[in-house]
Write a protein that holds these residues in place. Structure first.
Motif: not given
Length: 592
Positions: A488-489, A513-519, A553-559, A574-576
């Motif tokens: 995710f990014y 909140q400033n978290t990794f990731p944003s909940f 916005l942040q998390n994409d999904f490939y189920f 992914e590569l950022i």
């Protein structure tokens, strides 16, 4: 030389006994082997010996015994022998589809109906019924597939029609083949009497009437095809009303509780989006604590048994309890946080959204091979290493060796870094540790090296945790042309991110909140993926999940299903890319 006759007889008796014993042992070994047959499994990217053992209800040692080479690691495409587990009473056996084999042949071989095989393997379709696929064969019920004769004539209407002997009202899960068999017809005869069936887009619909022609004197029985035996779908039906459950520990007075609240708030914003699109969403939210007893108590509360989808829990210990509840009530269960979830291998209603490390690593290797097959890799040993980092680096070495991509290893503090880099190729430097301490040490060395050796070209490959250090390391990321692999990014340059943050603050009177990731963003992305998917695809959502996309916005999904009878696991990677031009790009793997 003289031999005593008595001694000769003694030796002959013992020799005879030895051969009898040897023959007995051989027969025992053969019988034992015959009692433990095996089937084959083709390894897919991201799978481990552990995950494969969970899919087939055996131990890792069972797999190692039949496949000793797997102790050195797995490679995608390898064929493994898997023993049948006869002690498992839930399944009769597993079967690897052979070349040219059909579903009809399996119904005859195992005396199980096609309907029961399809129910036991929700991921199986006519299109993916192919050689190498493994399916579970449920216990025999004594029925001979679709060829059994139906004796129930309820719902059939007799009519005075010159072309039809009578009219048949279609029932749920009936097929053209099953109807033709019921009336002693061939499928060709039934289709000829109902010309609309010749349309490629024709679908049987429950309640519609089918003309049953007068049978010819002689009918030829035809072996049904896979297309005829698999249930025909009428196409996706959009859902105008969705019932959603949220089961999380929401009352904890700590940082973990705050993250759960923010995740829930993100879900609520996704619900609001659906309502604005015209879909009604009813939400049942309960604090489920962390214990199994807490979960059992919550599952007696109103509304949950009628839910279409449930998000939760946080605690891994509660997953089996909630999983059984969702399976019994046919509810989709989305596990947002745990990446190690053995329940997904046996429960087709589970969706694990947090990418397992093994899957992330394998998808990253494919990305690196796709993007950097002409580069020279340098593995930089910092002197420190966690277990996950070691697993990633060892897998990277195997991939580089397998595809003849050159690499070398160098230790931190080496005064001759140029001896390990290539002048003819661009280099990819990979630190063996994700820690901030290792990153600072590496950047210090590279800053000095870049000044004294400007002729060498190189990029950095970093670990997912590096996103945490962006505030302090952003300039270094740009300077060293850095790539970070991740599932995710949080791209704050994305147009929709700013308005989302403003909307979140306005609705809940607090900042993200400033978290990794944003909940908050995780809850929003996950909620939109499933709620919009159900709204647009309805009961056909699972069949379309591999191609279903939203704009995250942040998390994409490939189920993807772990097996034909299992739940779904997210395989997103992914590569950022932080470019020297101070741009940030996201690179995804594209199949060629």
């Amino acid at each position: 030389m003289y031999f005593c006759p008595h001694k000769i007889l003694f030796y002959m008796k013992h020799i005879k006994s030895f051969f009898v014993l040897l023959a007995s042992w051989s027969m025992y070994a053969t019988a034992t082997w015959a009692q433990t047959p095996f089937f084959t499994h083709t390894v897919e990217a991201g799978e481990t010996v552990y995950s494969i053992s969970k899919i087939y209800h055996v131990t890792t040692e069972d797999i190692y015994k039949l496949n000793p080479e797997t102790r050195n690691g797995l490679r995608s495409g390898t064929t493994l022998k898997i023993p049948q587990n006869k002690a498992d009473q839930k399944f009769s056996r597993f079967h690897t589809i052979a070349k040219g084999e059909t579903l009809f042949q399996l119904t005859q071989l195992y005396h199980v109906s096609a309907e029961d095989i399809c129910l036991a393997n929700p991921g199986l379709t006519a299109s993916n019924f192919k050689a190498g696929e493994v399916i579970v064969i449920p216990p025999s019920n004594g029925k001979e597939a679709e060829v059994q004769k139906a004796t129930d004539d309820k719902g059939t209407l007799s009519v005075l029609n010159s072309g039809c002997k009578e009219m048949h009202r279609v029932k749920r899960k009936e097929t053209i083949f099953s109807i033709s068999q019921k009336y002693g017809l061939t499928t060709e005869q039934l289709i000829e009497a109902n010309p609309e069936m010749k349309d490629p887009d024709y679908k049987l619909k429950k309640g519609s009437l089918v003309c049953i022609p007068y049978p010819e004197k002689k009918t030829v029985k035809k072996t049904p095809s896979n297309q005829e035996l698999f249930p025909q779908k009428s196409g996706p039906e959009k859902m105008q009303q969705i019932t959603m459950g949220v089961l999380l520990p929401l009352t904890q007075q700590n940082s973990e509780g705050e993250k759960m609240i923010e995740f829930y708030q993100g879900l609520l914003l996704a619900v609001e989006d659906l309502k604005n699109m015209g879909t009604s969403v009813t939400v049942y939210t309960y604090d489920c604590g962390k214990s199994i007893a807490d979960m059992k108590a919550v599952l007696t509360r109103p509304g949950l048994s009628k839910a279409d989808v449930i998000f939760g829990p946080l605690s891994s210990a509660q997953i089996p309890t909630l999983g059984n509840f969702c399976r019994e009530n046919k509810i989709k269960m989305v596990v947002p946080f745990s990446s190690q979830c053995d329940e997904v291998y046996k429960n087709p209603y589970l969706y694990v959204s947090n990418v397992p490390k093994s899957a992330l690593f394998e998808e990253t290797y494919k990305l690196l091979q796709d993007q950097f097959s002409n580069r020279h890799f340098v593995i930089w040993n910092s002197g420190e290493q966690r277990e996950d980092d070691l697993t990633f680096i060892n897998g990277l070495k195997r991939m580089l060796n397998a595809h003849a991509i050159p690499f070398r290893e160098v230790s931190a503090g080496s005064s001759s870094l140029q001896d390990y880099l290539s002048l003819g190729r661009k280099n990819i430097i990979v630190p063996n540790s994700a820690s901030l301490k290792a990153l600072n040490k590496l950047c210090s060395e590279l800053n000095l090296f870049k000044v004294t050796n400007p002729e060498y070209q190189f990029s950095l490959l970093g670990h997912p945790e590096w996103q945490i250090y962006t505030n302090s390391q952003l300039e270094n990321f740009f300077r060293f042309d850095t790539y970070i692999y991740s599932s995710f990014y949080k791209n704050m340059n994305k147009v929709a991110c700013g308005p989302f943050e403003n909307r979140f603050e306005k609705d809940f009177h607090t900042e993200l909140q400033n978290t990794f990731p944003s909940f908050g963003m995780l809850g929003y992305d996950l909620g939109r993926f499933f709620l919009m998917g159900l709204a647009n695809k309805g009961n056909d959502f699972d069949s379309n999940i591999s191609t279903w996309r939203t704009d995250p916005l942040q998390n994409d999904f490939y189920f993807k299903r772990a097996s034909n009878w299992s739940g779904f696991i997210n395989n997103k990677a992914e590569l950022i890319h932080y470019t020297p031009q101070k741009k940030i790009d996201v690179i995804e793997f594209t199949k060629k």
